[in-house]
Enzyme design. Sequence first.
Site, short mmCIF file in Angstrom:
data_model
loop_
_atom_site.label_atom_id
_atom_site.label_comp_id
_atom_site.label_asym_id
_atom_site.label_seq_id
_atom_site.Cartn_x
_atom_site.Cartn_y
_atom_site.Cartn_z
N GLU A 29 -2.40 -8.55 3.41
CA GLU A 29 -3.44 -8.71 4.86
C GLU A 29 -4.24 -8.89 4.71
OE1 GLU A 29 -2.75 -4.85 5.30
OE2 GLU A 29 -1.21 -6.23 4.59
N HIS A 79 -4.21 -4.70 0.22
CA HIS A 79 -2.87 -4.36 1.02
C HIS A 79 -3.31 -6.52 1.13
CE1 HIS A 79 -3.06 -1.38 4.01
NE2 HIS A 79 -4.51 -0.53 2.99
N CYS A 101 0.88 -1.16 -0.14
CA CYS A 101 0.01 0.06 -0.17
C CYS A 101 0.28 0.99 0.03
CB CYS A 101 -0.87 -0.02 1.52
SG CYS A 101 -2.20 1.01 0.78
#
Length: 195
Positions: A179, A177, A77
Amino acid sequence: MDIAVIDYKGGNVQSVLYALDRLGVRATLTADAEQIRRADKVLFPGEGEAASAMQELRAQGLDQVLPTLRQPFLGICLGMQLLGTHSEENDTTMLGILPFEVKRFPAAADYQVPHMGWNNLQRLRSPLFAGLQEQDFVYFVHSYYAPVGAYTIAEAEYPAPFSAAVQHQNFYAVQFHTEKSGPVGTRILENFLKL
């Protein structure tokens, strides 16, 4: 394997550490230059604003350290955007590792800024995406983007194409992202750890 996650007071660090922990990988959150240099792999997550992130990197001397790294490096990001040369966000000079200028998404009738939510990946061209398919979805939250260029290894559209992922030598980075991107994000992290 020694994994360093760069601590520059940026957001989203805990989510990345949890994602690595779910993969059975213990990582160290650090701003120590020597520890970062010694790591087998480096992750550079980010959430927030470019100028304050660069201010913190400069205060810690990491703006001089990061461009010299030779091990596999993954920006996430804002951690991707900071690898560029300049950002329109508060007219910020960046790290200059990759030759792109970060632009703000233009206002468009059917598209809100920030670009937030699930979007699909297109034109994948890197071992970072091994085992993934064109059109797999990942989770984005950003108002600024890197244009498509020779460094682009994946694209997305909002509404025009932009760099969803970039690479230069050992530096890999994704605008989304990992995650927060479910099994697709997990696979990308696994692929990075195998580089």
